[in-house]
Structure formats: structure tokens, C-alpha cells
Scaffold this motif. Structure first.
Motif, short mmCIF file in Angstrom:
data_model
loop_
_atom_site.label_atom_id
_atom_site.label_comp_id
_atom_site.label_asym_id
_atom_site.label_seq_id
_atom_site.Cartn_x
_atom_site.Cartn_y
_atom_site.Cartn_z
N ASP B 52 -14.63 0.89 2.43
CA ASP B 52 -13.51 0.12 2.18
C ASP B 52 -12.36 0.07 2.79
O ASP B 52 -11.44 0.52 2.61
N TYR B 53 -12.57 -1.28 3.72
CA TYR B 53 -11.59 -0.57 5.13
C TYR B 53 -9.63 -0.86 4.86
O TYR B 53 -9.04 -0.02 4.23
N ASP B 54 -9.80 -1.97 3.34
CA ASP B 54 -8.90 -2.88 3.26
C ASP B 54 -7.95 -1.74 1.79
O ASP B 54 -6.55 -1.14 2.34
N GLU B 55 -9.00 -0.54 1.14
CA GLU B 55 -8.48 0.12 0.33
C GLU B 55 -8.18 1.43 1.14
O GLU B 55 -7.12 1.68 0.41
N VAL B 57 -6.63 1.76 3.69
CA VAL B 57 -5.30 0.74 4.27
C VAL B 57 -4.21 1.11 3.28
O VAL B 57 -3.72 2.00 3.25
N ALA B 58 -3.96 0.47 2.56
CA ALA B 58 -3.27 0.23 1.46
C ALA B 58 -3.18 1.99 0.92
O ALA B 58 -2.02 2.09 0.46
N TRP B 188 -15.41 -3.46 13.62
CA TRP B 188 -14.39 -2.27 13.64
C TRP B 188 -13.52 -2.11 14.37
O TRP B 188 -12.34 -1.43 13.83
N ARG B 191 -10.29 -2.86 13.97
CA ARG B 191 -9.28 -3.36 12.81
C ARG B 191 -8.90 -1.42 12.33
O ARG B 191 -7.73 -0.63 12.42
N PHE B 195 -4.68 -0.63 12.00
CA PHE B 195 -4.45 0.32 11.01
C PHE B 195 -3.68 1.67 11.98
O PHE B 195 -3.00 2.21 11.41
N GLU B 198 -0.52 -0.43 12.05
CA GLU B 198 0.20 -0.89 11.09
C GLU B 198 1.44 0.77 10.60
O GLU B 198 2.55 0.56 10.19
#
Lengths: 207, 415
Positions: B52-55, B57-58, B188, B191, B195, B198
Motif C-alpha cells: 500500500d504505497y499511499d499508506e 508514504v503517509a 512504480w 512514485r 517518495f 517528498e
């Protein structure tokens, strides 16, 4: 000549050791005597490791030589020969961790020091330790771990042994990677060993 | 007034660079591995790093915002779906062979057999294509059916012979699978890149760029395996050394990583099997030290700063590191006696370390403070020091990691 094979193994002379074994088997010598002498060679290897003269490559290479000799001798043995044992130990890398280098060194050193070692391998669930304690009545358990996940896994193993009512029957030592006195306190183990020699020393004290 | 991310970035970069160059920074810098710690901290499973990429990163952003070390190494997101496609044999990852709540683990394979040294040394590319890939990755197994490329034939016949080899059904299907994996990975790339960007935007400079292994470690970990390597130290030491020389040559032939925004190239070098735990001093000299020294010197000559992680205990070999170029190397110690190392390396090699993972995982806040105070007082004296954990912080108690960082910021100020 008695002692030659012992020395050849102790000095890691692979070809000589294998040649001597073959010659002596061919001449009809008692295979048990050959095995005994080989074991003495391995004891010397262990001693040299303790003394800092030998290191891991020598343990591994000597193990390889011994394995070949045992394979040559075994078909000629009439019955399984059990070496005399100082006592029983159960060793394994705790659940979740698949590292075996440190554990294997401890198993080797306990073995050549005369212990009967039950090596449960890697990623060993707490229940497997409990089952083995019940089966063998071994009074010594060694928990190995390399990763930091072993902190909790070791604690869970010690707790499970306690819950099974076996905690008073065994002494538990721990070691590996990031394991130290701090983790000994955390897990409730009896002792921490910095290296394999410390492990053997503890096991001998606990007999 | 609060500092802008740009200001923070510059400060952090300067602090670490000063320490490596043996100058006295404004305060003791802090570098930590972050690994899977953000999972434990934010209450998500480790397998998020693969699924789960978004999770992921978060979780990382929240953790970094809350802890604010100067630099850190990350457990980057890596798509599990890609791994599932190619089926690597040497790794178990969270949720796939390893518990979803535990870190990934490597399995050591004997990729190069004891009688294949010459095959590798004489033609590494052929070995890589037909043997290495097929033995490390299930999806590439059929490549063992390919003919050696050097045997394909003259002129256009070469292309035809290759064409025929490519339609062997197993080979064709392997290529299909790899193509699919390639497409997956391409999705990927941007992204994964985003990462790190960011994170940089938050004011954190990247801890390193690129990495290199000492040839002996490369052989031990990913060619012969430890068992085979150690047997060969006795049975065929010359072949082993020849292979190490070849790998050294190939490593030095690789282009250097590009410098970061501040012009620094910190090259990460994790060292494992040259330690006191694995080999004698004589073996270290023969099989390890010469290559290590050459790598470090060459990287330094090319403008990089080798950042070396010495896993395990290197007590008896610390004196050797005085031969590293002065003020260009960072030595991160694990269980090596860091206080003794400071005495020996003071004014020559910058030191990083070594709060025990056991302390971070199970100790009290006060115990962490006491340990860090001693590190700052003794190893931090006169600069050339970076605060850091010994190894993984995956299982660290958040309050302990926070204490290591906050206490250093407060107590580690140089006057």
C-alpha cells in the motif's frame, strides 16, 4: 598409528584425513575406533576455536571433513554409536527469525564439548521447544536470534515455557546479534552468552 | 521563527558534512535507520511497505515529522506484486514468507558452485544471464536453457540462432513474465522517485547515494554463500581471491553516483563478514582488508565520502582504519567498543553509533538518556561524531527513539 587421524583433522588436513580413513577401513579396522579418533580431532578444533586460534572458517571446514569421514565409516558400523554425553541441550533460533550462523556455532561447540544437542533449526515456534523439553527432559535450552524481532519472540518463548509448567525444570540462555544483558532481563532468561564459548561455559555450570 | 525546509535541509547537510570532515558542527548530528519503525509507530503492518504505497508514504511522513532526525535511511516502498511475479528465491518479505508484522529476511543461496569460479571470472555476463538469474529468480529459470551468447555464430546467423533460442516455449514464457514485471515496475518508478522527493521537500537530505560491497562479502552473501566461501578459504584460496579481485575491478568500473544538491556523494558500504566474529586477523588481511582499503581510497579519490557500517564486532581491526584517508570516511559501529575506537581513530575517522537496539527496544527513557550522554561526552568530544542506533530500530519503543533524538539535540550542542 593412533593419534594421526586426530591430528590430521585438528590441523584441517582434509586429503590426509580422508586417505587415512579409507586405508584403515580397507585394512578392516574397527570403524568405531576411527570415529572416536575423529571426534577427538573435532574436540581439538573446538579448543582452538575457544583459544582464538581458529575462527568460523575452520569450524565449517572441519565440520565438512568430519561429515565425509562419518559418511565413509557409517556403512561399516554395526550399530549406531552414541558418544558419551555430558548432558542434553536444546537449541534453536526463535520464531520469526531464520538466521542460523550463530546458532550453528553454539551447536558445534556444545557438541564437541560433549553435550548431546537437539538442534531445532530456525524459526522455531515456542511449542516446539516445549515439546522437545517434555520429550528429552533436557535441562538446558538455548535461544538464538539475530534480528530485533527476537526480543519479543524470545520473551514469548520463555513465557510459554513458564506457562507449560516447565520453567523450573530448565535453565535458559540466550544470544545472537543484538541480544545482551538488557534482553536477558526483558525475556526472563537465566543468562546471556556473548559468544559460543560463553554458551558452553554456562551449559557446563548448569549440569 | 520556524525554519523553512530549505534552511533545515542546508543545516542538516552541513552538520553531517562537518562531522565527517572532523570539524565541530553546531551540535552532534543524528542519523538513524528508519526501516519498518514507521509501521510500528503508526500501527500498521510491515507488509504495507510492499502492498500500500499511499499508506506507507503517509506513515513515513508522519513519523519523520514527529521525530525529526537529521538524516535517516529508509525502507522504501517496493511493490510486492512485482516480487510475486518474478518469485525471487533469496528473500522472504512481510506477508510473503515472513510475518506481516516482521521485517523481510534474506536467504543465502549457493549461486556459484565450487567448480564454477573460472566460468564467472572469464565471462561474468554469460554467468549472469544463464546461471545467476536462473538460480536467484524463479521467473528467470528457463534462461539456463539459452546458449552462450558467444556461441551464436557469425553474421546474421547469430541473430537467427538467438531468435530460435527465444522461442523455446519456457524461455518465451519467462520473457513474457519479465516483461509484465518490467511494466509493473515502470509504473512504480516515478512514485518511488516521488517518495524520496517528498521527503527531501520536508527538509531532509538523503543519507546516501548508491552503495558498494567489499568483494568478500559479495561472494559470501550472493555467490558462494557463507558455507561455501569459508570452505574455499581452505580448499581453493587462490580461486576465491581471484574472484574477489574480479569483483573489485567490476565494482570500481561502475560509474559513481551523482552528487546530491550540496555536492556530496555519500556512498553506503555495509560490511559484514570481515569482523572479529567471522575471521582471523590474518584472514582479514588476506581476504578482506586490501579490497576494503582500495574501495575506500578510490571512492574518496573520486570525491565521495564512504559511509561504512561495520556490522558486529571489529575490535581487533580498528587500528587498520587509520589507513583510510583522513576526514573523508564515516565509520558506523555496531557492537565494536566505540569508546576505544574513538581513542584510536580520533582526529582521523569520523564515528557514528551506537545506541544498542536492545536499549531502544526494551530499556527506559532514563537508560537511553544515560547512554546517549556518555556517547556525547566521550565519543562526541571535539566533534567527528554522529549519534546513531547500533542497528535496526524496527522494534524500538517510540519514546526511546524520541529520547535519543531530542536529548542529543539538547545536550549535544557544541559551545
Amino acid at each position: 598409528m593412533s593419534g594421526e587421524l586426530t591430528n590430521a583433522i585438528a590441523d584441517l588436513q582434509e586429503n590426509e584425513a580422508l586417505g587415512m580413513t579409507q586405508k584403515r577401513l580397507d585394512s578392516g579396522e574397527d570403524p568405531k575406533a576411527i570415529l572416536d579418533e575423529s571426534r577427538k580431532g573435532m574436540e581439538i578444533v573446538g579448543k582452538r576455536f575457544s583459544d582464538g586460534e581458529y575462527f568460523l572458517p575452520e569450524l565449517i571446514f572441519s565440520g565438512e571433513i568430519f561429515k565425509q569421514i562419518a559418511e565413509m565409516v557409517k556403512p561399516k558400523l554395526k550399530e549406531e554409536v552414541k558418544a558419551e554425553s555430558l548432558g542434553k541441550c536444546i537449541i534453536g533460533t526463535v520464531a520469526g527469525d531464520i538466521h542460523d550462523i550463530g546458532k550453528d556455532i553454539v551447536v558445534f561447540m556444545l557438541d564437541v564439548s560433549g553435550f548431546e544437542v537437539y538442534d531445532l533449526g530456525i524459526d522455531v515456534p515456542a511449542q516446539a521447544f516445549i515439546d522437545k523439553i517434555k520429550e528429552t527432559n533436557a535441562p538446558i535450552v538455548g535461544l538464538s536470534g539475530f534480528l530485533t524481532l527476537a526480543f519479543d519472540s524470545m520473551k514469548e518463548t520463555v513465557d510459554a515455557i513458564k506457562a507449560a509448567g516447565l520453567r523450573d525444570k530448565v535453565k535458559i540462555m540466550i544470544g545472537g546479534g543484538q541480544i545482551d544483558e538488557q534482553i536477558m532481563k526483558y525475556t526472563g532468561a537465566d543468562a546471556y552468552g556473548r559468544d559460543a564459548m560463553a554458551g558452553v561455559k554456562l551449559a557446563k555450570q548448569w549440569l | 521563527m520556524e525554519k523553512t525546509p530549505e534552511e533545515l535541509y542546508r543545516e542538516r547537510e552541513q552538520r553531517v558534512t562537518d562531522a565527517i570532515q572532523l570539524k565541530i558542527p553546531d551540535r552532534v548530528p543524528i542519523i538513524t535507520g528508519m526501516g519498518y519503525f514507521p509501521a510500528n509507530y503508526t500501527g500498521i503492518p510491515f507488509e504495507t511497505a510492499y502492498y500500500d504505497y499511499d499508506e506507507w508514504v503517509a506513515a513515513y511522513k508522519r513519523t519523520l515529522q514527529d521525530f525529526q532526525p537529521d538524516m535517516f535511511s529508509i525502507q522504501p516502498f517496493f511493490p510486492g506484486i512485482f516480487l510475486e511475479l518474478i518469485k525471487p528465491k533469496g528473500i522472504r518479505w512481510p506477508g510473503h514468507g515472513a510475518s506481516p508484522y516482521h521485517s523481510h529476511q534474506s536467504i543465502e543461496l549457493e549461486i556459484l558452485k565450487s567448480d564454477e569460479y573460472d566460468a564467472y571470472i572469464e565471462d561474468p555476463s554469460d554467468f549472469m544471464l544463464r546461471f545467476y538469474l536462473s538460480r536467484t529468480t524463479e521467473a528467470a529459470e528457463p534462461f539456463k536453457m539459452l546458449p552462450p551468447l558467444s556461441s551464436l555464430g557469425q553474421g546474421y546467423r547469430g541473430a537467427l540462432a538467438l531468435a530460435e533460442a527465444l522461442i523455446i516455449p519456457e524461455v518465451a514464457s519467462a520473457i513474457e513474465t519479465l516483461k509484465k514485471a518490467g511494466q509493473e515496475l515502470a509504473k512504480w518508478h516515478s512514485r518511488i522517485q516521488a517518495f524520496s522527493e517528498e521527503i527531501e521537500k520536508m527538509g531532509f537530505p538523503p543519507s546516501g547515494r548508491g552503495g558498494a560491497l567489499v568483494p568478500f562479502d559479495a561472494v559470501s552473501h550472493s555467490l558462494r554463500g557463507m558455507h561455501g566461501t569459508m570452505i574455499d578459504m581452505h580448499r581453493q584460496p587462490d580461486k576465491l581471491l581471484e574472484l574477489c579481485e574480479k569483483i573489485l575491478e567490476m565494482t570500481l568500473d561502475r560509474p559513481m553516483p551523482t552528487p546530491n544538491k550540496s555536492g556530496n556523494i555519500r556512498v553506503f558500504m555495509p560490511l559484514t563478514r570481515g569482523s572479529d566474529d567471522f575471521m582471523s586477523l590474518k584472514q582479514f588481511e588476506t581476504f578482506y582488508w586490501t579490497h576494503l582499503k582500495k574501495l575506500v581510497q578510490t571512492f574518496a579519490d573520486r570525491g565521495a565520502q564512504p559511509c561504512i557500517f561495520f556490522e558486529g564486532n571489529w575490535d581487533t581491526r580498528v587500528e587498520y582504519f587509520l589507513e583510510f584517508p583522513r576526514g573523508k570516511v564515516l565509520a558506523h559501529f555496531d557492537t565494536t567498543d566505540i569508546f576505544r575506537a574513538k581513542e584510536i581513530l580520533n582526529g582521523h575517522v569520523s564515528i557514528q553509533g551506537n545506541v544498542p537496539s536492545s536499549l531502544l527496544g526494551t530499556g527506559t527513557v532514563q537508560e537511553v538518556k544515560d547512554y546517549c550522554k556518555k556517547l556525547i561526552d566521550v565519543v562526541g568530544k571535539d566533534g567527528g561524531y554522529i549519534m546513531s542506533p547500533r542497528s535496526s530500530v524496527d522494534e524500538a519503543r517510540p519514546e526511546n527513539l524520541r529520547t535519543m533524538i531530542d536529548f542529543t539535540k539538547e545536550y549535544g550542542v557544541y559551545n
